[in-house]
Motif scaffolding. Structure first.
Motif, mmCIF file in Angstrom:
data_model
loop_
_atom_site.group_PDB
_atom_site.id
_atom_site.type_symbol
_atom_site.label_atom_id
_atom_site.label_comp_id
_atom_site.label_asym_id
_atom_site.label_seq_id
_atom_site.Cartn_x
_atom_site.Cartn_y
_atom_site.Cartn_z
ATOM 1 N N GLN A 21 0.835 -1.196 0.000
ATOM 2 C CA GLN A 21 0.000 0.000 0.000
ATOM 3 C C GLN A 21 0.876 1.255 0.000
ATOM 4 N N TRP A 57 12.352 3.985 16.890
ATOM 5 C CA TRP A 57 13.036 4.500 18.094
ATOM 6 C C TRP A 57 14.259 3.671 18.438
ATOM 7 N N ARG A 58 14.295 2.411 17.999
ATOM 8 C CA ARG A 58 15.478 1.577 18.247
ATOM 9 C C ARG A 58 16.482 1.703 17.115
ATOM 10 N N THR A 59 15.988 1.552 15.885
ATOM 11 C CA THR A 59 16.893 1.497 14.726
ATOM 12 C C THR A 59 17.250 2.883 14.188
ATOM 13 N N ARG A 117 10.334 4.682 8.915
ATOM 14 C CA ARG A 117 9.205 3.747 8.839
ATOM 15 C C ARG A 117 8.017 4.473 8.224
ATOM 16 N N PRO A 122 0.766 3.245 7.062
ATOM 17 C CA PRO A 122 -0.555 3.703 6.597
ATOM 18 C C PRO A 122 -1.557 3.616 7.751
ATOM 19 N N VAL A 157 -5.004 6.529 15.242
ATOM 20 C CA VAL A 157 -5.553 5.531 16.157
ATOM 21 C C VAL A 157 -4.694 4.273 16.109
ATOM 22 N N GLN A 203 -4.350 -1.319 15.543
ATOM 23 C CA GLN A 203 -3.766 -2.560 15.015
ATOM 24 C C GLN A 203 -4.786 -3.707 15.082
ATOM 25 N N LEU A 219 4.021 -1.230 16.926
ATOM 26 C CA LEU A 219 5.366 -0.706 17.214
ATOM 27 C C LEU A 219 5.471 0.778 16.908
ATOM 28 N N ASN A 275 7.423 4.374 18.483
ATOM 29 C CA ASN A 275 8.214 5.315 17.670
ATOM 30 C C ASN A 275 7.705 6.752 17.844
ATOM 31 N N TYR A 326 -13.129 0.636 14.363
ATOM 32 C CA TYR A 326 -12.340 0.971 15.557
ATOM 33 C C TYR A 326 -13.095 0.571 16.829
HETATM 34 N N1 F42 Z 1 -3.016 0.266 11.897
HETATM 35 C C1 F42 Z 1 -3.524 0.917 12.928
HETATM 36 O O1 F42 Z 1 -3.071 0.693 14.077
HETATM 37 N N2 F42 Z 1 -4.523 1.848 12.781
HETATM 38 C C2 F42 Z 1 -5.041 2.141 11.555
HETATM 39 O O2 F42 Z 1 -5.906 3.037 11.438
HETATM 40 C C3 F42 Z 1 -4.517 1.421 10.412
HETATM 41 C C4 F42 Z 1 -4.992 1.643 9.108
HETATM 42 C C5 F42 Z 1 -4.377 1.020 8.029
HETATM 43 C C6 F42 Z 1 -4.768 1.314 6.718
HETATM 44 C C7 F42 Z 1 -4.138 0.739 5.642
HETATM 45 C C8 F42 Z 1 -3.066 -0.136 5.871
HETATM 46 O O3 F42 Z 1 -2.401 -0.638 4.820
HETATM 47 C C9 F42 Z 1 -2.650 -0.446 7.167
HETATM 48 C C10 F42 Z 1 -3.304 0.120 8.260
HETATM 49 N N3 F42 Z 1 -2.911 -0.148 9.560
HETATM 50 C C11 F42 Z 1 -3.479 0.498 10.631
HETATM 51 C C12 F42 Z 1 -1.772 -1.072 9.832
HETATM 52 C C13 F42 Z 1 -0.534 -0.226 10.146
HETATM 53 O O4 F42 Z 1 -0.051 0.371 8.976
HETATM 54 C C14 F42 Z 1 0.581 -1.074 10.801
HETATM 55 O O5 F42 Z 1 1.041 -1.999 9.867
HETATM 56 C C15 F42 Z 1 0.116 -1.793 12.028
HETATM 57 O O6 F42 Z 1 -0.472 -0.869 12.926
HETATM 58 C C16 F42 Z 1 1.272 -2.485 12.709
HETATM 59 O O7 F42 Z 1 2.254 -1.508 13.039
HETATM 60 P P1 F42 Z 1 3.733 -1.911 13.468
HETATM 61 O O8 F42 Z 1 4.516 -0.664 13.666
HETATM 62 O O9 F42 Z 1 3.653 -2.862 14.638
HETATM 63 O O10 F42 Z 1 4.209 -2.611 12.127
HETATM 64 C C17 F42 Z 1 4.899 -3.797 12.069
HETATM 65 C C18 F42 Z 1 4.288 -4.732 11.033
HETATM 66 C C19 F42 Z 1 6.290 -3.427 11.611
HETATM 67 O O11 F42 Z 1 6.495 -2.645 10.707
HETATM 68 N N4 F42 Z 1 7.215 -3.985 12.300
HETATM 69 C C20 F42 Z 1 8.620 -3.797 12.038
HETATM 70 C C21 F42 Z 1 9.341 -5.095 12.148
HETATM 71 O O12 F42 Z 1 10.429 -5.137 11.570
HETATM 72 O O13 F42 Z 1 8.808 -5.997 12.810
HETATM 73 C C22 F42 Z 1 9.274 -2.902 13.065
HETATM 74 C C23 F42 Z 1 8.833 -1.531 12.929
HETATM 75 C C24 F42 Z 1 9.493 -0.587 13.902
HETATM 76 O O14 F42 Z 1 9.001 0.521 14.000
HETATM 77 N N5 F42 Z 1 10.608 -0.895 14.639
HETATM 78 C C25 F42 Z 1 11.208 0.040 15.573
HETATM 79 C C26 F42 Z 1 12.523 0.579 15.070
HETATM 80 O O15 F42 Z 1 13.313 1.102 15.896
HETATM 81 O O16 F42 Z 1 12.741 0.597 13.849
HETATM 82 C C27 F42 Z 1 11.375 -0.626 16.934
HETATM 83 C C28 F42 Z 1 10.061 -0.727 17.594
HETATM 84 C C29 F42 Z 1 10.142 -1.468 18.934
HETATM 85 O O17 F42 Z 1 9.473 -1.014 19.881
HETATM 86 O O18 F42 Z 1 10.866 -2.449 19.031
#
Ligand code: F42
Length: 149
Positions: free
Chosen positions: A15, A43-45, A49, A52, A65, A68, A76, A80, A123
């Motif tokens: 997306q 916040w770690r790396t 990022r 959407p 919001v 997830q 995560l 951040n 939601y």
């Molecule tokens: N998610 C929502 O929570 N709310 C919404 O309204 C929403 C709408 C939406 C619309 C379209 C779409 O395509 C996705 C949508 N999502 C929505 C999903 C959203 O985009 C995220 O994918 C979802 O909320 C999960 O977020 P996440 O940050 O947990 O993502 C994971 C999959 C991810 O990217 N993980 C990475 C990984 O490698 O596992 C790490 C990402 C990261 O930020 N790492 C940090 C770093 O330092 O780089 C460390 C974080 C830590 O605490 O360890």
């Protein structure tokens, strides 16, 4: 680190790629409802990022919001944004430099939550299926920020 690391979740990464690659013309909806892209820093790396989220507007501000899908843990990106509140938000063809804060005041949160559920009714179901209280951020333009990300 200025490297962009795409989401490991394929549909999310696709997306973002379609949305950004088309200059905000395609890939801008989920279930026919509008989506924004929130560029944030890990916040770690320290990596870039791109997350959407559903587009929830409160005037010229955005409500973010951390639902997830009602999963038991905060996404995560929540951590951040707490660590680095400067973001860029792409809303179709426009990109805004903004600052976010988590909304903790109960009156303000209730008002914004109602706006969010009106924009994206699932939601409410997500909140009902999880024990955690789903966090909400408000994103505002910060004219004092010269450069973000
Ligand atoms: N998610 C929502 O929570 N709310 C919404 O309204 C929403 C709408 C939406 C619309 C379209 C779409 O395509 C996705 C949508 N999502 C929505 C999903 C959203 O985009 C995220 O994918 C979802 O909320 C999960 O977020 P996440 O940050 O947990 O993502 C994971 C999959 C991810 O990217 N993980 C990475 C990984 O490698 O596992 C790490 C990402 C990261 O930020 N790492 C940090 C770093 O330092 O780089 C460390 C974080 C830590 O605490 O360890």
């Amino acid at each position: 680190m200025n490297e962009y690391i795409p989401s490991p979740s394929r549909w999310v990464a696709e997306q973002v790629s379609l949305y950004e690659g088309s200059g905000g013309n395609d890939g801008t909806t989920l279930k026919d409802l509008p989506v924004i892209i929130v560029t944030n820093r890990g916040w770690r790396t320290g990596a870039i990022r791109k997350t959407p989220l559903m587009r929830v507007a409160d005037g010229d501000k955005y409500v973010l919001v951390a639902s997830q899908g009602g999963s038991p843990k905060h996404p995560l990106w929540y951590h951040n944004l707490k660590a680095n509140p400067k973001v860029e938000i792409q809303d179709k063809r426009e990109v805004h430099s903004m600052v976010v804060r988590e909304v903790t005041n109960s009156v303000e949160k209730k008002r914004l939550w109602n706006i969010a559920v009106e924009a994206y009714p699932p939601y409410q179901e997500y909140q009902e299926k999880t024990d955690r209280v789903i966090p909400v951020f408000i994103a505002e333009t910060n004219k004092h920020i010269k450069k973000t990300l």
